[in-house]
Design an enzyme around this catalytic site. Structure first.
Site, PDB file in Angstrom:
ATOM      1  N   ARG A   1       0.835  -1.201   0.000  1.00 46.59           N
ATOM      2  CA  ARG A   1       0.000   0.000   0.000  1.00 46.59           C
ATOM      3  C   ARG A   1       0.867   1.247   0.000  1.00 46.59           C
ATOM      4  O   ARG A   1       1.837   1.335   0.765  1.00 46.59           O
ATOM      5  CB  ARG A   1      -0.939   0.010   1.218  1.00 46.59           C
ATOM      6  CG  ARG A   1      -1.894  -1.174   1.227  1.00 46.59           C
ATOM      7  CD  ARG A   1      -2.833  -1.175   2.397  1.00 46.59           C
ATOM      8  NE  ARG A   1      -3.644  -2.393   2.425  1.00 46.59           N
ATOM      9  CZ  ARG A   1      -4.511  -2.700   3.363  1.00 46.59           C
ATOM     10  NH1 ARG A   1      -4.699  -1.867   4.381  1.00 46.59           N
ATOM     11  NH2 ARG A   1      -5.197  -3.825   3.322  1.00 46.59           N
TER      12      ARG A   1
ATOM     13  N   ARG B   1       2.219   0.966  10.285  1.00 50.46           N
ATOM     14  CA  ARG B   1       1.696   1.368   8.977  1.00 50.46           C
ATOM     15  C   ARG B   1       2.834   1.305   7.962  1.00 50.46           C
ATOM     16  O   ARG B   1       3.605   2.250   7.805  1.00 50.46           O
ATOM     17  CB  ARG B   1       1.102   2.778   9.049  1.00 50.46           C
ATOM     18  CG  ARG B   1       0.222   3.136   7.855  1.00 50.46           C
ATOM     19  CD  ARG B   1      -0.324   4.542   7.978  1.00 50.46           C
ATOM     20  NE  ARG B   1      -1.265   4.672   9.059  1.00 50.46           N
ATOM     21  CZ  ARG B   1      -2.578   4.429   8.973  1.00 50.46           C
ATOM     22  NH1 ARG B   1      -3.082   4.038   7.826  1.00 50.46           N
ATOM     23  NH2 ARG B   1      -3.363   4.592  10.008  1.00 50.46           N
TER      24      ARG B   1
ATOM     25  N   GLU C   1      -6.169  -1.353  15.525  1.00 47.95           N
ATOM     26  CA  GLU C   1      -6.799  -2.282  14.584  1.00 47.95           C
ATOM     27  C   GLU C   1      -5.839  -3.396  14.166  1.00 47.95           C
ATOM     28  O   GLU C   1      -4.679  -3.146  13.841  1.00 47.95           O
ATOM     29  CB  GLU C   1      -7.258  -1.526  13.337  1.00 47.95           C
ATOM     30  CG  GLU C   1      -7.872  -2.417  12.271  1.00 47.95           C
ATOM     31  CD  GLU C   1      -7.864  -1.778  10.890  1.00 47.95           C
ATOM     32  OE1 GLU C   1      -7.881  -2.544   9.911  1.00 47.95           O
ATOM     33  OE2 GLU C   1      -7.821  -0.538  10.797  1.00 47.95           O
TER      34      GLU C   1
ATOM     35  N   SER D   1     -10.134  -6.158   9.990  1.00 44.36           N
ATOM     36  CA  SER D   1     -11.431  -5.599   9.608  1.00 44.36           C
ATOM     37  C   SER D   1     -12.230  -6.703   8.948  1.00 44.36           C
ATOM     38  O   SER D   1     -11.754  -7.324   7.988  1.00 44.36           O
ATOM     39  CB  SER D   1     -11.269  -4.429   8.638  1.00 44.36           C
ATOM     40  OG  SER D   1     -10.797  -3.280   9.286  1.00 44.36           O
TER      41      SER D   1
ATOM     42  N   ARG E   1       1.217  -6.837  12.731  1.00 40.43           N
ATOM     43  CA  ARG E   1       0.605  -6.240  13.924  1.00 40.43           C
ATOM     44  C   ARG E   1       0.404  -7.290  15.025  1.00 40.43           C
ATOM     45  O   ARG E   1       0.443  -6.956  16.208  1.00 40.43           O
ATOM     46  CB  ARG E   1      -0.712  -5.558  13.567  1.00 40.43           C
ATOM     47  CG  ARG E   1      -0.520  -4.338  12.693  1.00 40.43           C
ATOM     48  CD  ARG E   1      -1.768  -3.487  12.588  1.00 40.43           C
ATOM     49  NE  ARG E   1      -1.534  -2.316  11.749  1.00 40.43           N
ATOM     50  CZ  ARG E   1      -2.348  -1.278  11.654  1.00 40.43           C
ATOM     51  NH1 ARG E   1      -3.472  -1.260  12.349  1.00 40.43           N
ATOM     52  NH2 ARG E   1      -2.056  -0.256  10.868  1.00 40.43           N
TER      53      ARG E   1
END
Length: 422
Positions: A261, A276, A348, A351, A388
């Protein structure tokens, strides 16, 4: 993609639903283009009917040896008019599709209305955040002390927001990938797939990344190929342009992939460590279901992701995203947020979303049970984000001497290693 028939039949309801997202919606423009397109289509159909009638008259007169020059001229003009209308229809179809591709999915009525993450709703919590009798370090401090992360060399190799894991750090990620895949395949009943990590534009469009989010992606110059932002993209497109049998549903896939990303628009946020990154590992869950079963399947999928956190003994909370924080393609999303002692907050880690028939319409994924084919519902969720999860283990299992105890369920995947030490 939202069904144009729904927009056409009840535009007020669609507008009200999309307004809850707090985004500018081009609904009036779409409806006007659709109105003109339908007028042109009606004109074209009338001309084709006239063409058929004229053709029959010409054939009849020819059998009777009558002159048909005027009718032939008329037929030629009809054909020209049809050709012109078909070109106009093609243009209106393209305009209509381009606007439809930019419209987000309709939020489910059960989710809270809000502007951003501060309006999300906490549904439940599992586990108690550990109380340390010392000042806990974050994963960057731990990684540097244990010599399992090397961010400086990662920058040398690539650029910022890339990570280099070494030794027990690399082993920890590999162990987590294998552990997650085993749990989801052998305990939860998913079929493992290993998809391509590069995909074409049609694949990206099928799951909603294109055309709206091109700047968030990495594109391969001179090729129609993109680096995948998540395994959801290639795995959902396994059945693009297919009609599945009713007996096949629900289909449940799990896949490990690296994810890429650009993080456009997020500069300055979470730049420290592995939270991130431009590249990270993830195990993804994807489902194809009958429409009436998709909401129950969302609950099951979320529980499957939660099970990984429970087996690892990591405290977490489940949050329902509000309308303003909801992803473009999703109708409803649960975020799983794991407790990170080094940051003293929940972050987070997964999701889990139901996209209803939004992606299926874009990718043309249908199933057949009785009469004509219907669109499936698609769902996906991280099961889990591997980096994570490694961060959460390091921070939650750290000891006063800053070594890290390996959770028992992971030890067989780490060749019996019980503790990560410098």
């Amino acid at each position: 993609m939202i069904d144009i028939k729904l927009i056409r039949s009840d535009p007020s309801k669609v507008r009200e639903s999309l307004d809850k997202r707090g985004k500018e919606i081009r609904l009036e423009e779409l409806l006007e283009i659709d109105r003109i397109r339908r007028e042109k289509l009606y004109q074209c159909e009338q001309l084709r009917a006239e063409q058929n009638r004229t053709g029959e008259t010409i054939a009849q007169k020819k059998r009777q040896k009558e002159n048909v020059d005027d009718l032939l001229n008329s037929m030629s003009q009809i054909k020209q008019n049809i050709a012109q209308l078909e070109e106009e229809l093609k243009s209106y179809d393209e305009q209509l599709e381009q606007i439809l591709l930019t419209l987000p999915n309709l939020p489910h009525e059960s989710i809270p209305v809000g502007k951003d993450s501060s309006d999300n709703r906490i549904e439940r919590k599992w586990g108690e955040p550990k109380k340390f009798d010392f000042e806990p370090w974050d994963h960057v401090q731990l990684g540097e002390y244990l010599k399992i992360f090397d961010f400086d060399r990662a920058v040398k190799i690539a650029k910022t927001r890339f990570a280099l894991s070494t030794g027990a750090g690399a082993l920890l990620e590999r162990a987590l990938i294998n552990f997650m895949l085993d749990v989801h395949t052998f305990q939860h009943g998913y079929k493992e797939v290993l998809p391509p990590f590069l995909v074409n534009s049609a694949t990206m469009q099928g799951t909603g990344q294109l055309p709206k989010f091109a700047e968030d992606l990495f594109h391969i110059e001179n090729f129609d190929l993109w680096l995948i932002p998540t395994a959801e993209v290639p795995v959902t497109n396994i059945h693009r342009d297919e009609i599945l049998s009713d007996e096949m549903l629900p289909i449940k896939y799990v896949a490990y992939t690296p994810c890429f990303r650009s993080e456009a628009g997020s500069y300055g946020k979470d730049t420290r460590g592995m939270i991130r990154q431009h590249q990270f590992n993830k195990v993804e869950l994807v489902k194809f279901t009958r429409p009436e079963e998709s909401w129950d399947e969302l609950e099951k999928l979320t529980k499957d992701a939660e099970h990984i956190l429970q087996l690892l003994g990591l405290p977490y909370q489940v949050v329902t995203l509000c309308t303003g924080d909801l992803g473009f393609s999703a109708s409803k999303t649960y975020d799983l947020e794991v407790w990170l002692p080094g940051q003293n907050c929940y972050r987070e880690i997964s999701s889990c979303s139901n996209f209803t028939d939004f992606q299926a319409r874009r990718a043309n994924i249908r199933f057949k049970r009785d009469k004509k084919p219907e669109f499936v519902h698609t769902l996906n969720g991280s099961g889990l984000a591997v980096g994570r999860t490694a961060v959460a283990i390091l921070e939650n299992y750290q000891q006063p001497d800053h070594s890290v105890v390996v959770p028992e369920v992971l030890r067989p995947y780490m060749h019996g290693l019980e503790r990560i030490e410098p």
